[in-house]
Scaffold this active site. Sequence first.
Site, PDB file in Angstrom:
ATOM      1  N   ARG A 225      74.318  69.920  19.954  1.00  0.00           N
ATOM      2  CA  ARG A 225      74.027  70.844  19.052  1.00  0.00           C
ATOM      3  C   ARG A 225      72.752  71.552  18.634  1.00  0.00           C
ATOM      4  NH1 ARG A 225      78.274  69.735  20.709  1.00  0.00           N
ATOM      5  NH2 ARG A 225      80.976  70.156  19.370  1.00  0.00           N
ATOM      6  N   HIS A 273      75.711  73.611  28.303  1.00  0.00           N
ATOM      7  CA  HIS A 273      75.930  72.674  27.569  1.00  0.00           C
ATOM      8  C   HIS A 273      77.331  72.388  28.073  1.00  0.00           C
ATOM      9  CE1 HIS A 273      78.114  72.219  23.384  1.00  0.00           C
ATOM     10  NE2 HIS A 273      78.493  71.110  23.910  1.00  0.00           N
TER      11      HIS A 273
HETATM   12  P1  NDP Z   1      78.993  59.487  16.208  1.00  0.00           P
HETATM   13  O1  NDP Z   1      79.556  60.590  15.341  1.00  0.00           O
HETATM   14  O2  NDP Z   1      79.649  58.459  17.093  1.00  0.00           O
HETATM   15  O3  NDP Z   1      77.252  59.063  16.330  1.00  0.00           O
HETATM   16  C1  NDP Z   1      76.974  60.306  15.183  1.00  0.00           C
HETATM   17  C2  NDP Z   1      75.452  59.192  14.560  1.00  0.00           C
HETATM   18  O4  NDP Z   1      74.689  60.549  14.427  1.00  0.00           O
HETATM   19  C3  NDP Z   1      75.904  57.705  13.718  1.00  0.00           C
HETATM   20  O5  NDP Z   1      75.102  57.655  14.206  1.00  0.00           O
HETATM   21  C4  NDP Z   1      75.525  59.151  12.423  1.00  0.00           C
HETATM   22  O6  NDP Z   1      74.326  57.625  12.062  1.00  0.00           O
HETATM   23  C5  NDP Z   1      74.313  59.538  13.228  1.00  0.00           C
HETATM   24  N1  NDP Z   1      74.667  60.923  11.400  1.00  0.00           N
HETATM   25  C6  NDP Z   1      74.770  61.463  10.897  1.00  0.00           C
HETATM   26  N2  NDP Z   1      75.169  62.375  10.218  1.00  0.00           N
HETATM   27  C7  NDP Z   1      73.536  62.360  10.271  1.00  0.00           C
HETATM   28  C8  NDP Z   1      72.388  62.473   8.964  1.00  0.00           C
HETATM   29  N3  NDP Z   1      73.024  62.955   7.970  1.00  0.00           N
HETATM   30  N4  NDP Z   1      70.870  61.469   8.699  1.00  0.00           N
HETATM   31  C9  NDP Z   1      71.011  60.203   9.676  1.00  0.00           C
HETATM   32  N5  NDP Z   1      71.986  60.004  11.356  1.00  0.00           N
HETATM   33  C10 NDP Z   1      73.125  60.885  10.879  1.00  0.00           C
HETATM   34  O7  NDP Z   1      78.534  61.126  16.828  1.00  0.00           O
HETATM   35  P2  NDP Z   1      78.742  60.535  18.716  1.00  0.00           P
HETATM   36  O8  NDP Z   1      77.950  60.431  19.401  1.00  0.00           O
HETATM   37  O9  NDP Z   1      80.646  60.595  19.536  1.00  0.00           O
HETATM   38  O10 NDP Z   1      78.491  62.217  19.395  1.00  0.00           O
HETATM   39  C11 NDP Z   1      77.614  62.399  18.666  1.00  0.00           C
HETATM   40  C12 NDP Z   1      77.583  64.586  18.698  1.00  0.00           C
HETATM   41  O11 NDP Z   1      77.224  64.324  20.434  1.00  0.00           O
HETATM   42  C13 NDP Z   1      78.783  65.122  18.752  1.00  0.00           C
HETATM   43  O12 NDP Z   1      78.851  65.531  17.034  1.00  0.00           O
HETATM   44  C14 NDP Z   1      78.529  66.791  19.362  1.00  0.00           C
HETATM   45  O13 NDP Z   1      77.908  67.959  18.508  1.00  0.00           O
HETATM   46  C15 NDP Z   1      77.815  66.173  20.731  1.00  0.00           C
HETATM   47  N6  NDP Z   1      78.355  66.353  22.403  1.00  0.00           N
HETATM   48  C16 NDP Z   1      77.835  66.930  22.391  1.00  0.00           C
HETATM   49  C17 NDP Z   1      78.082  67.333  23.716  1.00  0.00           C
HETATM   50  C18 NDP Z   1      77.895  68.524  25.142  1.00  0.00           C
HETATM   51  O14 NDP Z   1      78.550  68.593  25.827  1.00  0.00           O
HETATM   52  N7  NDP Z   1      76.158  68.621  24.646  1.00  0.00           N
HETATM   53  C19 NDP Z   1      79.169  66.518  24.170  1.00  0.00           C
HETATM   54  C20 NDP Z   1      79.806  65.603  23.113  1.00  0.00           C
HETATM   55  C21 NDP Z   1      78.901  65.723  21.887  1.00  0.00           C
HETATM   56  P3  NDP Z   1      75.750  56.509  11.039  1.00  0.00           P
HETATM   57  O15 NDP Z   1      75.536  55.725  12.298  1.00  0.00           O
HETATM   58  O16 NDP Z   1      75.231  56.375   9.947  1.00  0.00           O
HETATM   59  O17 NDP Z   1      76.885  57.225  10.819  1.00  0.00           O
END
Ligand code: NDP
Length: 310
Positions: A225, A273
Amino acid sequence: MTLLLATPGAAEPWLKILRAEAPDRAVHLWGQTDAQTLATIPYALVWKPPADLFAPLTGLKAIFNLGAGVDALLAHPGLPKHVPLVRIVDGGMAAQMAEYALYGVLHVHRRFDLLAQQQAASVWNDPGICDPAETRVGILGLGALAQGVIEKLQPFGFPLSGWSRSPRSVPGVTTYAGLDSLPAFLAGCDVLIVLLPLTAETEGLLSDARLAHLPPGASVINLARGALIDEAALLARLDSGAIRFALLDVFRQEPLPTDHPFWRHPRVKVTPHTSAATLPREAIQQILGNIAAFERGAPMQGVIDPTRGY
Ligand code: NDP
């Protein structure tokens, strides 16, 4: 049990798969369903829902987002708080993200930026050997999509690291957890791949002060994002060369305004995107599996924790 489908784009590809995968379930379309029927529908499959979607859905039991990111949905003023909100986990996106990330990593690792400049000036010059051990790749986020990126990058021999909220153990990856470890993580990233959800904690995470922890000449690939990064600070660091290259798929304002400097910056590649999209068949199968689990009282995959925001 009936389903409501609410997507801004064409519904037909989704309907076709729903009819094939769940022939016994009635599917209603938002905008073509009367209020009396809407009040009886237990499950809504939504993508970018309109402001008035949730009010008539008084019998709702679960909401299924047709994508991975829920930042926009959590900000929806009408989102009911009493029903589970469920996202797509991977849904075919991890493989697409991995291809996109690999393209960006190889671009800098094999110096295609430098080679393009040389070609423009008709310069025949071998920039030297590229040792994978010298291209350290770090991934912000260690979730479902990061996992796909890690698997794709691993055979190339780049030293890999990852940062998450809670401690994670990933074979072959040096892992860091929590804000205190962020400077040390960033200091070891020649290429930084951003795959975090946008939450209250992560908005603006990559501030100018944090970008300063990256090694000189690092590159940034943002797949998640736009609002995770201070874009003005990123631009200033690209201008100065402190950051060598940015591959940007997401922006604070989308579509990216036509006069935005990212469009024409020599160190930036912009994509609209498009790094990964939900594959309808995989998404529908996952949602139907989740509904079946929900109906027998078992846990669903991808349930959002509203307090964490992802
Ligand atoms: P997940 O929920 O599977 O993974 C999120 C990761 O981020 C986890 O490892 C989590 O930690 C970590 N995280 C979240 N908050 C924090 C924080 N405050 N500090 C440190 N680490 C943090 O998400 P996905 O992998 O499925 O997707 C990630 C993002 O990709 C989506 O939320 C979306 O915004 C974006 N996206 C973009 C697309 C595009 O077309 N460009 C398409 C699809 C998604 P923990 O492991 O500890 O929970």
